[in-house]
Structures are given as structure tokens and as C-alpha cells.
Design an enzyme around this catalytic site. Structure first.
Site, PDB file in Angstrom:
ATOM      1  N   ASP A 104       0.838  -1.359   0.187  1.00  0.00           N
ATOM      2  CA  ASP A 104      -0.182  -0.260   0.116  1.00  0.00           C
ATOM      3  C   ASP A 104       0.998   1.361   0.202  1.00  0.00           C
ATOM      4  O   ASP A 104       0.395   2.400   0.314  1.00  0.00           O
ATOM      5  CB  ASP A 104      -0.997  -0.056   1.254  1.00  0.00           C
ATOM      6  N   GLN A 127       1.964  -5.978  -3.340  1.00  0.00           N
ATOM      7  CA  GLN A 127       2.327  -6.015  -1.965  1.00  0.00           C
ATOM      8  C   GLN A 127       3.913  -5.340  -1.814  1.00  0.00           C
ATOM      9  O   GLN A 127       3.970  -4.236  -2.295  1.00  0.00           O
ATOM     10  CB  GLN A 127       2.644  -7.654  -1.368  1.00  0.00           C
ATOM     11  N   LYS A 154       1.724   2.305  -5.018  1.00  0.00           N
ATOM     12  CA  LYS A 154       2.369   1.692  -6.356  1.00  0.00           C
ATOM     13  C   LYS A 154       1.339   2.079  -7.503  1.00  0.00           C
ATOM     14  O   LYS A 154       1.785   1.998  -8.709  1.00  0.00           O
ATOM     15  CB  LYS A 154       2.382   0.043  -6.193  1.00  0.00           C
ATOM     16  N   GLY A 163      -4.697  -4.205  -3.740  1.00  0.00           N
ATOM     17  CA  GLY A 163      -5.664  -3.068  -4.063  1.00  0.00           C
ATOM     18  C   GLY A 163      -4.700  -2.039  -4.450  1.00  0.00           C
ATOM     19  O   GLY A 163      -4.248  -1.407  -3.495  1.00  0.00           O
ATOM     20  N   HIS A 164      -4.748  -1.583  -5.728  1.00  0.00           N
ATOM     21  CA  HIS A 164      -3.993  -0.501  -6.161  1.00  0.00           C
ATOM     22  C   HIS A 164      -4.818   0.775  -6.631  1.00  0.00           C
ATOM     23  O   HIS A 164      -5.470   0.535  -7.388  1.00  0.00           O
ATOM     24  CB  HIS A 164      -3.159  -0.906  -7.409  1.00  0.00           C
TER      25      HIS A 164
HETATM   26  P1  GDP Z   1      -0.745   0.446  -3.475  1.00  0.00           P
HETATM   27  O1  GDP Z   1      -1.403  -0.900  -3.037  1.00  0.00           O
HETATM   28  O2  GDP Z   1       0.494   0.484  -3.296  1.00  0.00           O
HETATM   29  O3  GDP Z   1      -1.194   0.709  -4.840  1.00  0.00           O
HETATM   30  O4  GDP Z   1      -1.503   1.602  -2.450  1.00  0.00           O
HETATM   31  P2  GDP Z   1      -3.101   1.593  -2.293  1.00  0.00           P
HETATM   32  O5  GDP Z   1      -3.906   2.219  -3.231  1.00  0.00           O
HETATM   33  O6  GDP Z   1      -3.383   0.382  -1.655  1.00  0.00           O
HETATM   34  O7  GDP Z   1      -2.772   2.704  -1.118  1.00  0.00           O
HETATM   35  C1  GDP Z   1      -2.374   4.045  -1.119  1.00  0.00           C
HETATM   36  C2  GDP Z   1      -3.352   4.834  -0.874  1.00  0.00           C
HETATM   37  O8  GDP Z   1      -2.743   6.476  -0.736  1.00  0.00           O
HETATM   38  C3  GDP Z   1      -4.500   5.166  -1.762  1.00  0.00           C
HETATM   39  O9  GDP Z   1      -5.865   5.468  -1.231  1.00  0.00           O
HETATM   40  C4  GDP Z   1      -3.941   6.327  -2.596  1.00  0.00           C
HETATM   41  O10 GDP Z   1      -4.946   7.149  -3.354  1.00  0.00           O
HETATM   42  C5  GDP Z   1      -3.406   7.247  -1.560  1.00  0.00           C
HETATM   43  N1  GDP Z   1      -1.998   7.864  -1.976  1.00  0.00           N
HETATM   44  C6  GDP Z   1      -1.231   7.755  -2.954  1.00  0.00           C
HETATM   45  N2  GDP Z   1      -0.223   8.721  -2.927  1.00  0.00           N
HETATM   46  C7  GDP Z   1      -0.599   9.636  -1.966  1.00  0.00           C
HETATM   47  C8  GDP Z   1      -0.057  10.733  -1.396  1.00  0.00           C
HETATM   48  O11 GDP Z   1       0.965  11.258  -1.954  1.00  0.00           O
HETATM   49  N3  GDP Z   1      -0.893  11.614  -0.588  1.00  0.00           N
HETATM   50  C9  GDP Z   1      -1.975  11.042  -0.035  1.00  0.00           C
HETATM   51  N4  GDP Z   1      -2.563  11.593   0.922  1.00  0.00           N
HETATM   52  N5  GDP Z   1      -2.580   9.816  -0.439  1.00  0.00           N
HETATM   53  C10 GDP Z   1      -1.805   9.314  -1.399  1.00  0.00           C
HETATM   54  P1  IMO Z   2      -0.827  -3.906  -2.405  1.00  0.00           P
HETATM   55  O1  IMO Z   2      -0.393  -4.664  -3.575  1.00  0.00           O
HETATM   56  C1  IMO Z   2      -0.991  -4.601   1.972  1.00  0.00           C
HETATM   57  C2  IMO Z   2      -1.057  -8.604   3.453  1.00  0.00           C
HETATM   58  C3  IMO Z   2      -2.495  -9.090   4.178  1.00  0.00           C
HETATM   59  C4  IMO Z   2      -1.701 -10.137   5.310  1.00  0.00           C
HETATM   60  C5  IMO Z   2      -0.686 -10.693   4.378  1.00  0.00           C
HETATM   61  C6  IMO Z   2      -1.128 -12.024   3.726  1.00  0.00           C
HETATM   62  O2  IMO Z   2      -2.278  -3.306  -2.357  1.00  0.00           O
HETATM   63  O3  IMO Z   2       0.053  -3.309  -1.566  1.00  0.00           O
HETATM   64  P2  IMO Z   2      -2.487 -12.668   1.711  1.00  0.00           P
HETATM   65  O4  IMO Z   2      -3.830 -12.444   1.157  1.00  0.00           O
HETATM   66  O5  IMO Z   2      -1.639 -12.345   0.558  1.00  0.00           O
HETATM   67  O6  IMO Z   2      -2.564 -14.171   2.099  1.00  0.00           O
HETATM   68  O7  IMO Z   2      -2.483 -11.615   2.989  1.00  0.00           O
HETATM   69  O8  IMO Z   2      -0.381  -9.948   3.399  1.00  0.00           O
HETATM   70  N1  IMO Z   2      -1.301  -8.147   2.237  1.00  0.00           N
HETATM   71  C7  IMO Z   2      -1.281  -6.889   1.739  1.00  0.00           C
HETATM   72  N2  IMO Z   2      -1.173  -5.778   2.547  1.00  0.00           N
HETATM   73  N3  IMO Z   2      -0.951  -4.463   0.750  1.00  0.00           N
HETATM   74  C8  IMO Z   2      -1.126  -5.433  -0.114  1.00  0.00           C
HETATM   75  O9  IMO Z   2      -1.201  -5.390  -1.597  1.00  0.00           O
HETATM   76  C9  IMO Z   2      -1.506  -6.933   0.623  1.00  0.00           C
HETATM   77  N4  IMO Z   2      -1.706  -8.203   0.075  1.00  0.00           N
HETATM   78  C10 IMO Z   2      -1.464  -8.832   1.094  1.00  0.00           C
HETATM   79  O10 IMO Z   2      -2.895  -8.069   4.815  1.00  0.00           O
HETATM   80  O11 IMO Z   2      -1.157  -9.313   6.559  1.00  0.00           O
HETATM   81 MG    MG Z   3      -2.838  -1.604  -1.610  1.00  0.00          MG
END
Ligand code: GDP
Ligand code: IMO
Ligand code: MG
Length: 421
Positions: A12, A222, A15, A39-40
Site C-alpha cells: 500500500d 504487496q 504503487k 488493491g492499487h
Molecule cells: P498500492 O497498493 O501500493 O497501490 O497503494 P494503495 O492504493 O493500497 O494505498 C495508497 C493510498 O494512498 C490510496 O488511497 C491512494 O489514493 C493514496 N495516496 C497515494 N499517494 C498519495 C499521496 O501522496 N498523498 C496522499 N494523501 N494519499 C496518497
Molecule cells: P498491495 O499490492 C498490504 C497482507 C495481508 C496479510 C498478508 C497475507 O495493495 O500493496 P494474503 O492475502 O496474501 O494471504 O495476505 O499480506 N497483504 C497486503 N498488505 N497491501 C497488499 O497489497 C497486500 N496483500 C497482502 O494483509 O497481512
Molecule cells: Mg494496496
């Protein structure tokens, strides 16, 4: 030429946002591991989109998006996701390629995930329950079904045989209360809906593209600290999230990899169980969660929040041969009186700058360096030199500790809230 973009923390990091931002510089965007546990989030034109299995280049016309062999695919989830993305205007049919060697997540993999987690009780991983672990287990156990098997005449028979085995284990683990016929029907209906999308021998296709001089972005899922080999085992996911995973998960040789961009938050988060040395279990952690909207993009679970951990970041940089850094969510730190950065660990009275084998043991204490905060709202800043001097000092320290340049600073979720240096 392949550039890799991957998370350096526990996932998270942002990416999705950065992959989408960088996509115009590439011909192909590919995912190489993980599955719908990811979840991107992407934000543009005031709208937010969350991708789980589709690569984050999917909203850009003319870009090919490849789901590589290293990804595990749940057809039910993928079909639903394609529906959402098509409704938002993307032409998935013409831009998506799926590797024939990618493994399928069956409904009983999801049930097994749940049954295993229930059985673990207090020591549960905090899995997203998307069936990721059981699907990879069947892959390495040489028991899996792949996308390419969809065309085999005995596909349904093999599916049933695998399910039988799963069901014995599910019953043994005491999980009940599911409608198996409905799950099978949903699975096969989704398989039919996937048929129009192009399934290819992606290792040949991708290597041909490399020879033709195409530019490829490999988008990790991840984060490095969730890597099955090098993460905080057993509190990890079931795939290799580090740059080596891109070679395996796409079928490309290491020599084709050029840049490796490592993404991290200006602080740190983790969702699910497991060690997190710099975690803040206090009002400051709560403030980061509220301000950073730290709730899972896939499961909605609150993310655990804490300070940046430079020990873990250095480790992740080493493992992936990271060549440049991208720092996200700097805006979330605005208004903090002081900011801390973990620079070492103390365990049993000894200080170390390495991630110990026993990171899951109790009693690991971070060592911090403290920085003064800043009050300015930076969400509209577009130029590095206009950032508050306190943030510039924090960045300079992070760069010198990590020994790499920070090329991108993100100050908000939207595409335009991105500062390139
Ligand atoms: P990913 O899994 O690495 O793609 O990241 P996620 O989407 O799960 O989580 C990142 C969260 O931070 C999302 O809700 C984005 O919309 C938000 N986000 C990304 N970059 C920024 C930033 O620079 N500032 C803030 N406030 N939110 C951001
Ligand atoms: P993105 O790509 C954050 C965590 C789960 C759990 C562990 C194992 O959005 O960064 P799994 O479902 O793979 O058996 O879970 O890994 N986890 C993540 N945490 N971002 C993710 O993906 C994750 N995918 C799995 O919360 O601790
Ligand atoms: Mg994510």
C-alpha cells in the site's frame, strides 16, 4: 528494456498511483506476482479507481497490459474488475493480455484460506482471504490449474478432482456454511466471460517485445517486507515481491532489467498481523490513519500506522537492487510537531542496523532520530524547492541514509500531485 516498480514496506505504498503516472513512458505495463489480495488505487479527473489484478496502465489507451505467469488469477474477481474498469471507459478487450501459465484461484482456495486462518486462531496472518496462499501452494505442489488449461477438454474434470481434495481438508478444518454449487456455477460462468480476452504464451510474447525495443514497466504488488522468503515470515504473502520476482513472474532474464524504482511512504503502514517495529499504538498513529485515510483498498481494514523504518527500507533496497526512490504521502505528515525516523533496532540490549532473523520475537525496540515538523499544506506544491525546509531536511536525511536519490515526491492521491525532481 524492463523497469521494475515495487513497494519497499508492507504494501500500500502507492504503487498504483505511480504506475499509472509513469505509464505514458512505456509500451507495456505488467503485473508479475500476487493476485486480488492487491488493491492499487489510481486517481484522475476527480475519480478514484481500485485495481486488484489488472495492471495499473489499464486506463491509458494504446498501452498493452499484461497479467504475467507469476500472478494468481481469480476469474470471478477478475471478471467483476474488468466490468468496473470497462464501465469507467477503458478498452480492456484490446489492451489486456493474460499469461497462459498464470495459475487459477478456485473457489475452494478461498474457502481453504478462511479455514486455515480460523484454525490458526491468535497466530492468524490477517490474510485478505482471497485464496492467494492456497493457490500458490497448489502451484508449487504441482497440483494447480492454469489459464491455459481453460482450453483443455478435461478442464472441468481436473477442476472437480482438485476441489475434492480441497473439500476433504476444508471439512477436516471444520469450515462450513457455503453453497458449493453456487460457487462452482459462478466460477464456470466467469471462465466463460474471460474467453474473449487474449491468452498468450506471455514469456515468448514479452521477450519478442524486448527484442523489438519496447519499454516495459513491471508493477509489483504487496511490499518487500511481505516477501515469502525475505519478509517477516510467517506474516507474509505467498509470492516473491522483490525485483527477482519480476524475472520469475514474467519469464525475463535479469540482464533485461534496467531501473528498479522503490516506493515507500514518508511514514509506514501495515495491514494484517505480524511485526512492525516502528508502529505507533497511540494518538499519533491514530492521527496518521485518519489524515492518511489508511484503510485497506481491498478489504477496508484499518491499517496499522507508524514512523518510517530505515532499517527495513535499506534491507528492501539491498534485496531488489533499487536504483531510485519514490516517496509517497509526504502531505500526511504536515502539521506534525515532530517526525521520527527509525534508524536502528535494539534487541536484547544490542543495537543493530540489520533486520534480524528474529524480527517476530517480542522485545525489538526501534532507535529513532527526531526531526522538526512543518505546518504548511503541501498538496498543491509542484516544485521541489517550494517544499518546506523541514521536509527538505527530512528528505536529505532519508536520501543519505538510504544512499539513493529520491526522484519522485507524492503530495496527494491524484496524478497531478506528483513532484518530479
Ligand atoms: P498500492 O497498493 O501500493 O497501490 O497503494 P494503495 O492504493 O493500497 O494505498 C495508497 C493510498 O494512498 C490510496 O488511497 C491512494 O489514493 C493514496 N495516496 C497515494 N499517494 C498519495 C499521496 O501522496 N498523498 C496522499 N494523501 N494519499 C496518497
Ligand atoms: P498491495 O499490492 C498490504 C497482507 C495481508 C496479510 C498478508 C497475507 O495493495 O500493496 P494474503 O492475502 O496474501 O494471504 O495476505 O499480506 N497483504 C497486503 N498488505 N497491501 C497488499 O497489497 C497486500 N496483500 C497482502 O494483509 O497481512
Ligand atoms: Mg494496496
Amino acid at each position: 528494456m524492463v523497469d521494475v516498480l515495487l513497494g519497499l514496506q508492507w504494501g500500500d505504498e502507492g504503487k498504483g498511483k505511480i504506475a499509472d503516472y509513469l505509464t505514458p513512458g512505456y509500451d507495456i505495463v505488467s503485473r508479475f506476482q500476487g493476485g486480488p489480495n492487491a488493491g492499487h488505487s489510481l486517481e484522475f479527473n476527480g475519480e478514484k479507481h481500485v485495481l486488484n489484478t489488472l495492471p495499473s496502465g489499464i486506463f491509458h489507451p494504446g498501452i498493452t497490459n499484461l497479467i504475467g505467469n507469476g500472478v494468481v488469477i481469480d476469474p470471478v474477481k477478475l471478471v467483476a474488475e474488468i466490468g468496473r474498469v470497462e464501465a469507467a471507459g477503458a478498452d480492456v478487450l484490446s489492451s489486456l493480455l493474460i499469461s497462459r501459465k498464470a495459475h487459477l484461484i478456485l473457489p475452494t482456495h478461498r474457502l481453504l484460506d478462511e479455514a486455515h486462518e480460523n484454525a490458526k486462531g491468535q497466530s492468524r496472518i490477517g490474510s485478505t482471504l482471497r485464496g492467494i496462499g492456497p493457490a500458490y501452494r497448489d502451484k508449487t505442489g504441482r497440483n494447480g490449474l492454469r489459464i491455459g488449461d481453460m482450453d483443455a477438454p478435461d478442464f472441468e474434470k481436473r477442476y472437480k478432482e482438485i476441489c475434492e481434495g480441497h473439500l476433504q481438508l476444508i471439512e477436516f478444518l471444520g469450515l462450513g456454511g457455503f453453497d458449493l454449487d453456487a460457487l462452482h456455477a459462478e466460477f464456470f460462468a466467469s471462465i466463460e466471460k474471460l474467453r474473449p480476452y487474449r491468452r498468450v504464451n506471455s514469456e515468448y510474447w514479452l521477450n519478442d517485445q524486448i527484442v523489438a525495443g519496447k519499454k516495459i514497466l513491471a508493477e509489483g504488488a504487496q511490499g518487500s517486507m511481505l516477501d515469502v522468503d525475505f519478509g517477516t515470515y510467517p506474516y507474509v504473502t505467498s509470492s516473491n515481491t522483490i525485483s527477482g520476482g519480476a524475472c520469475i513472474g514474467l519469464g525475463i532474464a535479469p540482464r533485461h532489467i534496467s531501473k528498479v524504482s522503490g516506493i515507500f511512504k514518508a511514514y509506514c503502514t501495515r495491514v494484517g498481523s505480524g511485526p512492525f517495529p516502528t508502529e505507533l499504538r497511540d494518538a499519533t498513529g491514530e492521527a496518521l490513519r485518519e489524515k492518511g485515510r489508511e484503510f485497506g483498498a481491498t478489504t477496508g481494514r484499518p491499517r496499522r500506522c507508524g514512523w518510517i523504518d530505515l532499517v527495513a527500507l535499506k534491507y528492501a533496497i539491498m534485496l531488489s537492487g533499487v536504483t531510485e526512490l519514490i516517496m509517497m504521502k509526504s502531505d500526511v505528515l504536515s502539521g506534525m510537531e515532530s517526525i521520527h525516523a527509525g534508524t536502528g533496532y535494539r534487541l536484547n540490549g544490542n543495537e543493530s542496523s540489520e533486520v534480524p532473523f528474529g524480527i517476530c520475537e517480542e522485545g525489538l525496540e526501534p532507535v529513532y532520530k527526531t526531526f522538526r515538523g512543518w505546518d504548511e499544506d503541501i498538496t498543491r506544491v509542484t516544485d521541489f524547492t517550494a517544499l518546506p525546509s523541514a521536509l527538505q531536511q527530512y528528505i536529505a536525511f532519508v536520501e543519505s541514509e538510504l544512499g539513493l536519490p529520491l526522484k519522485v515526491i507524492s503530495v496527494g492521491p491524484s496524478r497531478e500531485q506528483t513532484i518530479i525532481r
